[in-house]
Each structure stands twice: as C-alpha cells, then as structure tokens.
Design a protein around this motif. Sequence first.
Motif, short mmCIF file in Angstrom:
data_model
loop_
_atom_site.label_atom_id
_atom_site.label_comp_id
_atom_site.label_asym_id
_atom_site.label_seq_id
_atom_site.Cartn_x
_atom_site.Cartn_y
_atom_site.Cartn_z
N UNK A 7 -27.49 -21.30 17.75
CA UNK A 7 -27.66 -21.71 19.14
C UNK A 7 -26.35 -21.81 19.88
N UNK A 8 -26.46 -21.98 21.17
CA UNK A 8 -25.26 -22.06 22.00
C UNK A 8 -24.78 -23.50 22.11
N UNK A 9 -23.60 -23.64 22.65
CA UNK A 9 -23.06 -24.97 22.86
C UNK A 9 -22.24 -25.51 21.71
N UNK A 10 -22.15 -24.75 20.64
CA UNK A 10 -21.38 -25.21 19.49
C UNK A 10 -19.89 -24.99 19.75
N UNK A 11 -19.11 -26.04 19.55
CA UNK A 11 -17.67 -25.95 19.78
C UNK A 11 -16.87 -25.80 18.50
N UNK A 12 -17.50 -26.06 17.36
CA UNK A 12 -16.78 -25.96 16.08
C UNK A 12 -17.81 -25.90 14.95
N UNK A 13 -17.40 -25.29 13.88
CA UNK A 13 -18.19 -25.28 12.65
C UNK A 13 -17.27 -25.74 11.53
N UNK A 14 -17.66 -26.80 10.86
CA UNK A 14 -16.90 -27.30 9.72
C UNK A 14 -17.67 -26.97 8.46
N UNK B 46 -25.58 -39.65 13.92
CA UNK B 46 -25.46 -40.89 14.70
C UNK B 46 -24.02 -41.09 15.18
N UNK B 47 -23.07 -40.70 14.34
CA UNK B 47 -21.66 -40.92 14.64
C UNK B 47 -21.03 -39.81 15.47
N UNK B 48 -21.51 -38.58 15.28
CA UNK B 48 -20.92 -37.42 15.96
C UNK B 48 -22.02 -36.53 16.53
N UNK B 49 -21.64 -35.62 17.40
CA UNK B 49 -22.60 -34.70 18.01
C UNK B 49 -22.86 -33.52 17.08
N UNK B 50 -23.65 -33.76 16.05
CA UNK B 50 -23.99 -32.71 15.09
C UNK B 50 -25.16 -31.93 15.65
N UNK B 51 -24.95 -30.65 15.89
CA UNK B 51 -26.00 -29.80 16.46
C UNK B 51 -26.90 -29.21 15.39
N UNK B 52 -26.33 -28.93 14.23
CA UNK B 52 -27.09 -28.31 13.15
C UNK B 52 -26.36 -28.59 11.84
N UNK B 53 -27.07 -28.57 10.76
CA UNK B 53 -26.47 -28.78 9.44
C UNK B 53 -27.21 -27.92 8.43
N UNK B 54 -26.47 -27.35 7.52
CA UNK B 54 -27.03 -26.59 6.40
C UNK B 54 -26.40 -27.16 5.14
N UNK B 55 -27.21 -27.76 4.30
CA UNK B 55 -26.69 -28.38 3.08
C UNK B 55 -27.41 -27.78 1.89
N UNK B 56 -26.63 -27.30 0.96
CA UNK B 56 -27.16 -26.74 -0.28
C UNK B 56 -26.53 -27.53 -1.42
N UNK B 57 -27.36 -28.05 -2.30
CA UNK B 57 -26.86 -28.77 -3.47
C UNK B 57 -27.49 -28.13 -4.69
#
Length: 92
Positions: free
Chosen positions: A22-29, A69-80
């Motif tokens: 999506x749009x509006x993302x300013x960074x990917x960590x 809650x703490x930051x403006x997280x737009x999306x997350x992908x977590x693989x464990x």
Amino acid sequence: MIRVQQQDFDPAEEYRALRNSGSGTGAIATFTGLVRDNGDMNGVTGLFLEHYPGMTEQVIEGLVHEASRRWDVRDARIIHRVGALALADQIV
C-alpha cells in the motif's frame, strides 16, 4: 500476517510484499534472526524448536499490537520457524 512454519523463507520476497502492500509507507524495517553458529557450542549441530499452536501466534500478535500502539505500523509480516533447524539457518 503471522506465519509459524517449518520451511525456510525468502527475506527479499517478504520485503517486496511489504513494499507492495500500500501507499503511504515511509520506511520498511526488517530483521532476520539466525540460529547461532558460534560460542560455547561444542558438538551442537542445530536445534529443534517446539511450539504451542495457537498460543505462539497469539503472543506474536500481542507484540504486533503493542508495536502498533506505540508507532504508526502500517503492515507487519512475521515468520517464525519451528522444527529442526541447522546452525546458521534463518529462524525469524
């Protein structure tokens, strides 16, 4: 997106998925954890990770909620990964 799986994953593919989400993302960590292959590991050739299905995902979901809650997280992908892992394998 949260996945608990045995198979390996491609960090570049996961990055592309985030980039295209999506749009509006300013960074990917990103963070890729590895099974350590150093230290006092005489005779260690890998590890076996067990988990409790449902509970594992719930705990990870809680971490994502707290980060959002703490930051403006737009999306997350977590693989464990779980199961048999060799030294230097990707784990998260």
